[in-house]
Design an enzyme around this catalytic site. Structure first.
Site, PDB file in Angstrom:
ATOM      1  N   CYS A 231       0.622  37.274  84.406  1.00 52.88           N
ATOM      2  CA  CYS A 231       0.877  38.598  83.824  1.00 52.88           C
ATOM      3  C   CYS A 231       1.933  39.343  84.639  1.00 52.88           C
ATOM      4  CB  CYS A 231      -0.432  39.391  83.786  1.00 52.88           C
ATOM      5  SG  CYS A 231      -0.243  41.041  83.081  1.00 52.88           S
TER       6      CYS A 231
ATOM      7  N   CYS B 151      -0.931  43.399  88.071  1.00 53.39           N
ATOM      8  CA  CYS B 151      -0.935  41.980  88.461  1.00 53.39           C
ATOM      9  C   CYS B 151       0.215  41.647  89.410  1.00 53.39           C
ATOM     10  CB  CYS B 151      -0.851  41.098  87.221  1.00 53.39           C
ATOM     11  SG  CYS B 151      -2.344  41.182  86.205  1.00 53.39           S
TER      12      CYS B 151
ATOM     13  N   ASP C 138      -4.819  59.729  62.218  1.00 52.03           N
ATOM     14  CA  ASP C 138      -5.914  59.530  61.268  1.00 52.03           C
ATOM     15  C   ASP C 138      -6.211  60.858  60.581  1.00 52.03           C
ATOM     16  OD1 ASP C 138      -7.313  61.019  63.117  1.00 52.03           O
ATOM     17  OD2 ASP C 138      -8.459  59.345  63.915  1.00 52.03           O
TER      18      ASP C 138
ATOM     19  N   ASP D 204      -5.556  49.455  65.505  1.00 56.64           N
ATOM     20  CA  ASP D 204      -5.641  50.392  66.625  1.00 56.64           C
ATOM     21  C   ASP D 204      -7.035  50.280  67.218  1.00 56.64           C
ATOM     22  OD1 ASP D 204      -7.466  53.084  66.098  1.00 56.64           O
ATOM     23  OD2 ASP D 204      -6.907  52.025  64.270  1.00 56.64           O
TER      24      ASP D 204
ATOM     25  N   HIS E  93      -2.770  47.267  82.581  1.00 55.62           N
ATOM     26  CA  HIS E  93      -2.921  45.816  82.400  1.00 55.62           C
ATOM     27  C   HIS E  93      -3.471  45.494  81.007  1.00 55.62           C
ATOM     28  CE1 HIS E  93      -4.035  41.629  82.887  1.00 55.62           C
ATOM     29  NE2 HIS E  93      -5.167  41.977  82.304  1.00 55.62           N
TER      30      HIS E  93
ATOM     31  N   CYS F 141       2.464  42.734  84.377  1.00 56.04           N
ATOM     32  CA  CYS F 141       2.196  44.182  84.475  1.00 56.04           C
ATOM     33  C   CYS F 141       2.116  44.589  85.950  1.00 56.04           C
ATOM     34  CB  CYS F 141       0.897  44.534  83.743  1.00 56.04           C
ATOM     35  SG  CYS F 141      -0.603  44.298  84.741  1.00 56.04           S
TER      36      CYS F 141
END
Length: 375
Positions: free
Chosen positions: A304, A309, A92, A266, A335, A306
């Protein structure tokens, strides 16, 4: 080294899917960019961020120019090498943080003079200096320097601010020059006013940019007002360039934005929430601090994949969070970022298949169910 380009691959209603090609790798859109404020996505290793499916990160010009400084990062080989991230980086311009974080500040036609929130030291940021800092960082997608007024504001204030930003956009374009493989995005301003947004879009198009951002939203105006603006704002921007909605957002904000023609977003939310015990799942938001999780052997989300999980129970995550263990923020952030990227992949697939409406209905229906019953 190749150039920067955007290829639209499919459209369903206003929702688009495509690819942004850059020398550092392709970015599939719609894309969600995790925020690496100080050259790190907090609580995550760069390779872990990539494992969630992220193909681009956002860095903050304001934070990096103050510490460790753009000059130091440049001397150390640029931001990619410095933070061990080889894929694209968007930075930015620093404008938003100057308005929201800096101490005493003085705004003129030339730029902004402000005091660092870290040590009170004085700095001067102009469109030209912002372009120089982002060049020193080695950013792949550079944002114009703009002013973002806090909403609500009266029409005169919004118009004055937007026109200043458009003059700064021209100066940013001039200072950026011609850099093969690097992109400069203009930022549309104008509050919630359709006529000012149109005027801003026309000014940006006449200057000419590689992509176009929608700025000045997600600053407290509420979802209804934001969606009301997004019903027209993306349509005012070029069809053949990426459209980036800055600072958004919650999962339903993201889906609503893509539905209205946005390609990139974002937000600090997935990482910040991970550190405060807020977990995003397909069945809504879970607060891991709650006592109901203390004896629960089940994962956060059984579907999930990830690491949080796959390998840990709610009971464990509740325990390490309550104990202020670092691993809590690491696992919950992983996660959340994984879930956000899963949403993006789901939308990309649905748009390509022409089934976005059905996907969206399913997304909302699943979230409306709420968390699984306690044990």
């Amino acid at each position: 080294m190749g150039g920067f380009s955007f290829e639209k691959l499919g459209q369903d209603g206003k929702a688009r899917t495509g690819v942004i090609h850059t020398p550092k790798g392709d970015i599939r859109t719609p894309a969600f960019m995790p925020v690496g404020t100080a050259a790190t996505v907090k609580a995550m290793m760069p390779e872990s961020v990539a494992a969630t499916g992220a193909e681009i990160l956002l860095g903050n010009t304001y934070h990096l120019m103050l510490r460790p400084t753009a000059e130091r990062i440049n001397n150390l080989g640029g931001l990619h090498k410095f933070m061990n991230w080889s894929k694209p980086i968007l930075t930015d311009s620093g404008g938003f943080q100057v308005m929201s974080l800096a101490g005493l500040r003085k705004l003129t036609e030339e730029g902004v003079t402000f005091q660092s929130h870290i040590d009170g030291s004085k700095h001067h940021l102009t469109p030209e200096r912002s372009m120089e800092i982002q060049r020193l960082l080695g950013s792949d997608i550079v944002m114009c320097f703009d002013e973002c007024p806090a909403l609500p504001a009266d029409r005169d204030r919004i118009a004055e601010s937007m026109r200043l930003s458009m003059r700064w956009a021209q100066r940013s374009r001039d200072a950026f020059g011609d850099r093969l493989g690097y992109a400069l995005f203009g930022i549309q301003q104008g509050g919630l006013e359709q006529d000012f947004r149109e005027e801003s879009a026309e000014a940006l198009k006449s200057i000419g940019f590689d992509g176009y951002a929608i700025g000045g939203l997600a600053v407290g105006e509420g979802q209804d007002a934001m969606f009301g603006c997004l019903d027209f704002a993306p349509d005012q921007l070029p069809e053949d360039k990426p459209r980036y909605l800055m600072g958004v957002g919650k999962p339903d904000d993201i889906v609503g934005a893509v539905k209205r023609g946005v390609d990139m977003m974002d937000c600090v939310l997935p990482s910040r929430s991970g550190r405060t015990g807020q977990v995003f799942t397909r069945r809504g938001v879970i607060n891991i601090k709650n006592a109901r999780h203390a004896d629960d052997p089940r994962p956060l989300d059984e579907h999930c994949t990830c690491p949080a999980c796959r390998n840990y129970s709610r009971a464990y995550l509740h325990h390490v969070f309550r104990s202020n263990e670092m691993i809590a923020g690491m696992l919950l952030t992983w996660h959340n970022l994984h879930y956000f990227q899963e949403i993006m992949q789901g939308m990309r697939d649905a748009i390509a298949a022409g089934t976005f409406d059905a996907w969206e209905a399913d997304f909302h229906a699943m979230r409306a169910q709420g968390d699984i019953d306690p044990i």
